[in-house]
Design an enzyme around this catalytic site. Structure first.
Site, PDB file in Angstrom:
ATOM      1  N   HIS A  95       0.849  -1.194   0.000  1.00 37.44           N
ATOM      2  CA  HIS A  95       0.000   0.000   0.000  1.00 37.44           C
ATOM      3  C   HIS A  95       0.884   1.244   0.000  1.00 37.44           C
ATOM      4  CE1 HIS A  95       1.116  -0.360   4.223  1.00 37.44           C
ATOM      5  NE2 HIS A  95       0.761   0.909   4.392  1.00 37.44           N
ATOM      6  N   ASP A  97       0.571   5.187   1.967  1.00 34.99           N
ATOM      7  CA  ASP A  97      -0.245   5.825   2.996  1.00 34.99           C
ATOM      8  C   ASP A  97      -1.058   6.991   2.433  1.00 34.99           C
ATOM      9  OD1 ASP A  97       0.974   4.081   4.798  1.00 34.99           O
ATOM     10  OD2 ASP A  97       2.599   5.499   5.207  1.00 34.99           O
ATOM     11  N   ARG A 265       5.164   6.477  14.036  1.00 36.92           N
ATOM     12  CA  ARG A 265       5.099   7.026  12.678  1.00 36.92           C
ATOM     13  C   ARG A 265       4.495   8.428  12.660  1.00 36.92           C
ATOM     14  NH1 ARG A 265       1.310   4.462   8.016  1.00 36.92           N
ATOM     15  NH2 ARG A 265      -0.003   6.234   8.550  1.00 36.92           N
TER      16      ARG A 265
END
Ligand code: SIN
Length: 274
Positions: A95, A97, A265
């Protein structure tokens, strides 16, 4: 500061630098290398949450993720956590983000606090290299296509995946963002062309029928999933990785059952894509 390519397709390793003490010249160099390579990997960083936030803010304002559980006292920092008794990890599939946002996050900055004794690597894929390797017919076919991206199937209240991830995701009632972006993206900083569809959040290609959309996405995904476009990042505690969400995919491997893996993160705001 020493910078070496991590692989032909994506990433560079940065050594001999403390990201909490970067001069303006060093930061300018990192910025240019970041957009050229799509990801940067730093070893041996000792970052407090405040240092992590300050580094992120040198790039742009922080794009606070709506769904990840934040670090207590630091709403800007999302926890990427898997406890020893949890089976599913976060980000365990290819993926990029925030592609479901109209203005997707420019980059993600992930800092490793606790890494399992083995496993838990992250794979990265380079979208410019993957695009360049397409044949001319495919390049012409996808040149002006657009794709719809969304997040309800991942973060929404009816998502089986979200159920399994459990308390690590929040705010299910606020999922459902959708956005349309070009399939071939001219990178907003470099102008280089890259593929901008991903298996995590791309729902369909617009203006073709459902079957053609599914087949085309499948063909592009199979192309990007070739090892020659990848770099496998092996984590150590204190490492920091930063990737450009407009020119890379990533995939957190889930091969460390029974061990804890914990990283923090921060996502950094991007610009509209066209
Ligand atoms: C993510 O998808 O942001 C997490 C990546 C990782 O845990 O390696």
């Amino acid at each position: 500061m020493q910078i070496t390519k991590a692989s032909d397709a994506v990433g560079a390793v940065v050594e001999d630098v403390d990201v909490a003490q970067l001069s303006d010249d060093q930061f300018a160099e990192l910025r240019s290398q970041f957009f050229d390579h799509g990801a940067l990997f730093f070893k041996d960083q000792k970052l407090s949450p405040e240092d992590h936030i300050a580094f992120a803010e040198r790039w742009n304002d922080i794009d606070v993720n709506r769904f990840f559980t934040p670090v207590e006292g630091y709403p800007q920092i999302a926890k990427v956590l898997k406890e020893p008794d949890q089976k599913l990890n976060i980000g365990g599939g290819w993926h990029t983000d925030h592609s479901y946002d109209e203005v997707p996050a420019m980059g993600s900055i992930l800092y490793a606090l606790e890494i399992p004794p083995s496993g838990g690597d992250t794979l990265f894929a380079g979208m410019h290299a993957a695009y360049e390797a397409l044949d001319d017919d495919m390049k012409a076919r996808i040149e002006n296509l657009k794709a719809l991206h969304g997040n309800a199937h991942i973060f929404g209240k009816d998502s089986a995946y979200r159920e399994e991830v459990g308390g690590r995701y929040k705010n299910a009632e606020n999922a459902g963002q959708e956005a349309i972006h070009p399939v071939v993206l001219k990178h907003p900083e470099t102008g280089a062309k890259g593929l901008y569809v991903n298996p995590g959040f791309t729902l369909k290609i617009l203006d073709v029928d459902e079957q053609e959309s599914a087949e085309l996405l499948q063909t592009l995904y199979a192309h990007i999933m070739q090892d020659r476009f990848h770099y496998r990042h092996k984590w150590e505690e204190g490492m920091l990785a930063m990737w450009d969400n407009r020119s890379t995919w990533h995939y957190a491997l889930n091969d460390y059952q029974g061990h804890r893996r914990y990283l923090n993160r921060i996502t950094v705001q991007g610009v509209p894509l066209n």
